[in-house]
Design a protein around this motif. Structure first.
Motif, PDB file in Angstrom:
ATOM      1  N   ALA A  21       0.839  -1.204   0.000  1.00 33.63           N
ATOM      2  CA  ALA A  21       0.000   0.000   0.000  1.00 33.63           C
ATOM      3  C   ALA A  21       0.872   1.252   0.000  1.00 33.63           C
ATOM      4  CB  ALA A  21      -0.919  -0.004   1.204  1.00 33.63           C
ATOM      5  N   PHE A  22       1.933   1.238   0.791  1.00 35.50           N
ATOM      6  CA  PHE A  22       2.845   2.379   0.840  1.00 35.50           C
ATOM      7  C   PHE A  22       3.570   2.553  -0.491  1.00 35.50           C
ATOM      8  CE2 PHE A  22       6.633   4.632   2.459  1.00 35.50           C
ATOM      9  CZ  PHE A  22       5.983   5.683   3.091  1.00 35.50           C
ATOM     10  N   SER A  23       3.986   1.452  -1.097  1.00 38.44           N
ATOM     11  CA  SER A  23       4.645   1.495  -2.397  1.00 38.44           C
ATOM     12  C   SER A  23       3.705   2.022  -3.471  1.00 38.44           C
ATOM     13  CB  SER A  23       5.145   0.096  -2.766  1.00 38.44           C
ATOM     14  OG  SER A  23       5.692   0.086  -4.049  1.00 38.44           O
ATOM     15  N   SER A  24       2.457   1.607  -3.429  1.00 39.44           N
ATOM     16  CA  SER A  24       1.456   2.083  -4.383  1.00 39.44           C
ATOM     17  C   SER A  24       1.252   3.583  -4.254  1.00 39.44           C
ATOM     18  CB  SER A  24       0.140   1.345  -4.154  1.00 39.44           C
ATOM     19  OG  SER A  24      -0.885   1.892  -4.933  1.00 39.44           O
ATOM     20  N   ALA A  25       1.221   4.086  -3.027  1.00 47.54           N
ATOM     21  CA  ALA A  25       1.048   5.525  -2.811  1.00 47.54           C
ATOM     22  C   ALA A  25       2.253   6.306  -3.330  1.00 47.54           C
ATOM     23  CB  ALA A  25       0.832   5.808  -1.332  1.00 47.54           C
ATOM     24  N   LEU A  26       3.462   5.812  -3.084  1.00 50.41           N
ATOM     25  CA  LEU A  26       4.656   6.508  -3.562  1.00 50.41           C
ATOM     26  C   LEU A  26       4.747   6.494  -5.086  1.00 50.41           C
ATOM     27  CD1 LEU A  26       7.365   5.510  -0.957  1.00 50.41           C
ATOM     28  CD2 LEU A  26       6.175   7.676  -1.196  1.00 50.41           C
ATOM     29  N   ASN A  27       4.250   5.446  -5.720  1.00 53.20           N
ATOM     30  CA  ASN A  27       4.234   5.413  -7.179  1.00 53.20           C
ATOM     31  C   ASN A  27       3.262   6.437  -7.750  1.00 53.20           C
ATOM     32  OD1 ASN A  27       6.156   3.402  -7.450  1.00 53.20           O
ATOM     33  ND2 ASN A  27       4.645   1.767  -7.401  1.00 53.20           N
ATOM     34  N   ASN A  28       2.232   6.772  -7.008  1.00 55.03           N
ATOM     35  CA  ASN A  28       1.255   7.757  -7.472  1.00 55.03           C
ATOM     36  C   ASN A  28       1.756   9.190  -7.350  1.00 55.03           C
ATOM     37  OD1 ASN A  28      -0.586   5.777  -8.103  1.00 55.03           O
ATOM     38  ND2 ASN A  28      -1.581   5.856  -6.123  1.00 55.03           N
ATOM     39  N   VAL A  29       2.848   9.425  -6.628  1.00 56.42           N
ATOM     40  CA  VAL A  29       3.395  10.770  -6.467  1.00 56.42           C
ATOM     41  C   VAL A  29       3.806  11.343  -7.824  1.00 56.42           C
ATOM     42  CG1 VAL A  29       5.323  12.093  -5.518  1.00 56.42           C
ATOM     43  CG2 VAL A  29       4.113  10.450  -4.085  1.00 56.42           C
ATOM     44  N   GLN A  30       4.541  10.578  -8.608  1.00 57.19           N
ATOM     45  CA  GLN A  30       5.018  11.054  -9.902  1.00 57.19           C
ATOM     46  C   GLN A  30       3.849  11.368 -10.826  1.00 57.19           C
ATOM     47  OE1 GLN A  30       7.594   8.383 -11.986  1.00 57.19           O
ATOM     48  NE2 GLN A  30       8.046   9.856 -13.586  1.00 57.19           N
ATOM     49  N   LYS A  31       2.851  10.506 -10.873  1.00 55.95           N
ATOM     50  CA  LYS A  31       1.692  10.743 -11.730  1.00 55.95           C
ATOM     51  C   LYS A  31       0.975  12.022 -11.348  1.00 55.95           C
ATOM     52  CE  LYS A  31       0.924   5.797 -12.204  1.00 55.95           C
ATOM     53  NZ  LYS A  31       0.057   4.680 -11.829  1.00 55.95           N
ATOM     54  N   THR A  32       0.821  12.256 -10.056  1.00 52.06           N
ATOM     55  CA  THR A  32       0.120  13.444  -9.579  1.00 52.06           C
ATOM     56  C   THR A  32       0.890  14.714  -9.902  1.00 52.06           C
ATOM     57  OG1 THR A  32      -0.776  12.117  -7.766  1.00 52.06           O
ATOM     58  CG2 THR A  32      -0.928  14.500  -7.551  1.00 52.06           C
ATOM     59  N   ILE A  33       2.193  14.693  -9.716  1.00 50.27           N
ATOM     60  CA  ILE A  33       3.007  15.877  -9.994  1.00 50.27           C
ATOM     61  C   ILE A  33       3.021  16.188 -11.480  1.00 50.27           C
ATOM     62  CG2 ILE A  33       5.370  16.773  -9.963  1.00 50.27           C
ATOM     63  CD1 ILE A  33       5.704  15.442  -7.260  1.00 50.27           C
ATOM     64  N   LEU A  34       3.132  15.181 -12.326  1.00 52.02           N
ATOM     65  CA  LEU A  34       3.167  15.417 -13.764  1.00 52.02           C
ATOM     66  C   LEU A  34       1.830  15.939 -14.294  1.00 52.02           C
ATOM     67  CD1 LEU A  34       5.304  12.398 -14.981  1.00 52.02           C
ATOM     68  CD2 LEU A  34       5.994  14.788 -14.782  1.00 52.02           C
ATOM     69  N   LYS A  35       0.724  15.596 -13.645  1.00 57.50           N
ATOM     70  CA  LYS A  35      -0.582  16.131 -14.041  1.00 57.50           C
ATOM     71  C   LYS A  35      -0.687  17.620 -13.737  1.00 57.50           C
ATOM     72  CE  LYS A  35      -3.437  12.022 -13.417  1.00 57.50           C
ATOM     73  NZ  LYS A  35      -4.495  11.420 -12.588  1.00 57.50           N
ATOM     74  N   GLU A  36      -0.041  18.070 -12.662  1.00 54.18           N
ATOM     75  CA  GLU A  36      -0.177  19.443 -12.195  1.00 54.18           C
ATOM     76  C   GLU A  36       0.722  20.434 -12.925  1.00 54.18           C
ATOM     77  OE1 GLU A  36       0.532  19.350  -8.017  1.00 54.18           O
ATOM     78  OE2 GLU A  36      -1.319  18.267  -7.585  1.00 54.18           O
ATOM     79  N   THR A  37       1.741  19.981 -13.622  1.00 52.01           N
ATOM     80  CA  THR A  37       2.685  20.908 -14.240  1.00 52.01           C
ATOM     81  C   THR A  37       2.923  20.563 -15.697  1.00 52.01           C
ATOM     82  OG1 THR A  37       4.877  21.902 -14.046  1.00 52.01           O
ATOM     83  CG2 THR A  37       4.708  19.566 -13.538  1.00 52.01           C
ATOM     84  N   ASN A  38       3.343  21.564 -16.449  1.00 50.59           N
ATOM     85  CA  ASN A  38       3.699  21.366 -17.860  1.00 50.59           C
ATOM     86  C   ASN A  38       5.210  21.370 -18.062  1.00 50.59           C
ATOM     87  OD1 ASN A  38       1.020  21.276 -18.630  1.00 50.59           O
ATOM     88  ND2 ASN A  38       0.904  23.478 -18.901  1.00 50.59           N
ATOM     89  N   ASN A  39       5.980  21.586 -16.999  1.00 46.98           N
ATOM     90  CA  ASN A  39       7.439  21.630 -17.091  1.00 46.98           C
ATOM     91  C   ASN A  39       8.020  20.222 -17.223  1.00 46.98           C
ATOM     92  OD1 ASN A  39       7.280  24.386 -16.667  1.00 46.98           O
ATOM     93  ND2 ASN A  39       7.508  24.188 -14.462  1.00 46.98           N
ATOM     94  N   VAL A  40       9.238  20.155 -17.730  1.00 48.00           N
ATOM     95  CA  VAL A  40       9.963  18.886 -17.805  1.00 48.00           C
ATOM     96  C   VAL A  40      10.626  18.654 -16.448  1.00 48.00           C
ATOM     97  CG1 VAL A  40      11.834  17.648 -18.920  1.00 48.00           C
ATOM     98  CG2 VAL A  40      10.362  19.139 -20.262  1.00 48.00           C
ATOM     99  N   ILE A  41      10.344  17.517 -15.834  1.00 45.50           N
ATOM    100  CA  ILE A  41      10.888  17.212 -14.510  1.00 45.50           C
ATOM    101  C   ILE A  41      11.911  16.096 -14.656  1.00 45.50           C
ATOM    102  CG2 ILE A  41      10.329  16.375 -12.213  1.00 45.50           C
ATOM    103  CD1 ILE A  41       7.588  17.649 -12.529  1.00 45.50           C
ATOM    104  N   LEU A  42      13.124  16.357 -14.157  1.00 42.15           N
ATOM    105  CA  LEU A  42      14.193  15.375 -14.269  1.00 42.15           C
ATOM    106  C   LEU A  42      14.228  14.408 -13.102  1.00 42.15           C
ATOM    107  CD1 LEU A  42      17.075  17.659 -15.532  1.00 42.15           C
ATOM    108  CD2 LEU A  42      15.625  16.125 -16.865  1.00 42.15           C
ATOM    109  N   ARG A  43      13.967  14.909 -11.901  1.00 39.30           N
ATOM    110  CA  ARG A  43      14.084  14.049 -10.723  1.00 39.30           C
ATOM    111  C   ARG A  43      13.077  14.490  -9.671  1.00 39.30           C
ATOM    112  NH1 ARG A  43      19.813  13.768  -7.970  1.00 39.30           N
ATOM    113  NH2 ARG A  43      19.206  15.835  -7.297  1.00 39.30           N
TER     114      ARG A  43
END
Length: 66
Positions: A21-43
Motif C-alpha cells: 500500500a505504501f509502495s502504491s502511494a509513492l508510485n502515485n506521487v510522480q503521476k500526480t506531480i506530472l498532471k499538475e505541471t507542464n514543465n519537464v521534470i528530471l528528478r
C-alpha cells in the motif's frame, strides 16, 4: 537552466500488505506531480513523508455458513 521546486502532494494507495500500500502511494506521487505541471521534470525526491490516515480491513469469507 536548473530549477528546484518544492510542492506538497496528497496521494493514496491500496494493497494486501502495508508495504504494498505504501509502495502504491509513492508510485502515485510522480503521476500526480506530472498532471499538475507542464514543465519537464528530471528528478522527484521526497523530502518528507507523512501518513495522514491508515486503514486496515480484515474480512473472512464464508461459504454456506462453514
Amino acid at each position: 537552466m536548473k530549477k528546484s521546486i518544492t510542492t506538497t502532494v496528497e496521494v493514496s494507495g491500496k494493497g494486501n500488505t502495508k508495504q504494498s500500500a505504501f509502495s502504491s502511494a509513492l508510485n502515485n506521487v510522480q503521476k500526480t506531480i506530472l498532471k499538475e505541471t507542464n514543465n519537464v521534470i528530471l528528478r522527484i525526491e521526497p523530502v518528507d513523508v507523512e501518513i495522514i490516515s491508515a486503514e486496515h480491513k480484515k474480512t473472512t469469507e464464508k461459504f454456506m455458513f462453514f
